[in-house]
Design a protein around this motif. Structure first.
Motif, PDB file in Angstrom:
ATOM      1  N   ASN A 103       0.834  -1.205   0.000  1.00 41.85           N
ATOM      2  CA  ASN A 103       0.000   0.000   0.000  1.00 41.85           C
ATOM      3  C   ASN A 103       0.864   1.249   0.000  1.00 41.85           C
ATOM      4  O   ASN A 103       1.841   1.334   0.742  1.00 41.85           O
ATOM      5  N   GLN A 104       0.475   2.230  -0.806  1.00 40.94           N
ATOM      6  CA  GLN A 104       1.190   3.489  -0.808  1.00 40.94           C
ATOM      7  C   GLN A 104       0.944   4.200   0.518  1.00 40.94           C
ATOM      8  O   GLN A 104      -0.193   4.268   0.995  1.00 40.94           O
ATOM      9  N   VAL A 105       2.011   4.692   1.139  1.00 38.33           N
ATOM     10  CA  VAL A 105       1.900   5.344   2.444  1.00 38.33           C
ATOM     11  C   VAL A 105       2.692   6.643   2.462  1.00 38.33           C
ATOM     12  O   VAL A 105       3.575   6.858   1.644  1.00 38.33           O
ATOM     13  N   ILE A 106       2.343   7.488   3.423  1.00 39.97           N
ATOM     14  CA  ILE A 106       3.172   8.643   3.763  1.00 39.97           C
ATOM     15  C   ILE A 106       3.966   8.184   4.981  1.00 39.97           C
ATOM     16  O   ILE A 106       3.405   8.013   6.070  1.00 39.97           O
ATOM     17  N   LEU A 107       5.238   7.939   4.785  1.00 35.67           N
ATOM     18  CA  LEU A 107       6.049   7.288   5.810  1.00 35.67           C
ATOM     19  C   LEU A 107       6.087   8.068   7.115  1.00 35.67           C
ATOM     20  O   LEU A 107       6.039   7.474   8.191  1.00 35.67           O
TER      21      LEU A 107
END
Length: 87
Positions: A33-37
Motif C-alpha cells: 500500500n502506498q503510504v506517507i512514511l
C-alpha cells in the motif's frame, strides 16, 4: 518492483519489522500500500522512539537518492537505528 516477501524474515516479529519499498516515481509502499512514511512512523511509534523496529528498504537502481535519504532520515528521527538497504 522488488518483492520483499522473497527475503528471509526470521529473527523479528511483524510488529518489529517494517519493509519499505521505494518506487522510481518517488512513491513509498509498505505491505503493498502506498503510504506517507512520516505519518505511518508517527502512528506506529505513538510519540515514543521505535528502537526495536527493524526497517528494510527495497529500492531499485532507478530510485532517486534523495528519496532513499529521506526514508533513512525519517527512520533516524523516530529512533530507529536498524535501517538496512536490501536492494
Amino acid at each position: 518492483m522488488i518483492a520483499p516477501r522473497h527475503f528471509n524474515r526470521t529473527g523479528t516479529s511483524a510488529a518489529e519489522r517494517l519493509d519499505v519499498v521505494l518506487s522510481p516515481m518517488g512513491k513509498t509502499f509498505v505491505d503493498g500500500n502506498q503510504v506517507i512514511l512520516q505519518e505511518l512512523l508517527a502512528k506506529r511509534c505513538g510519540g515514543t522512539l521505535c528502537g526495536s523496529t527493524r526497517v528494510r528498504i527495497f529500492a531499485g537502481s532507478s530510485c532517486r537518492f534523495d528519496h532513499l535519504a529521506d526514508v533513512y532520515r525519517l527512520c533516524k528521527e523516530h529512533g530507529i537505528s536498524n535501517v538496512e538497504l536490501v536492494a
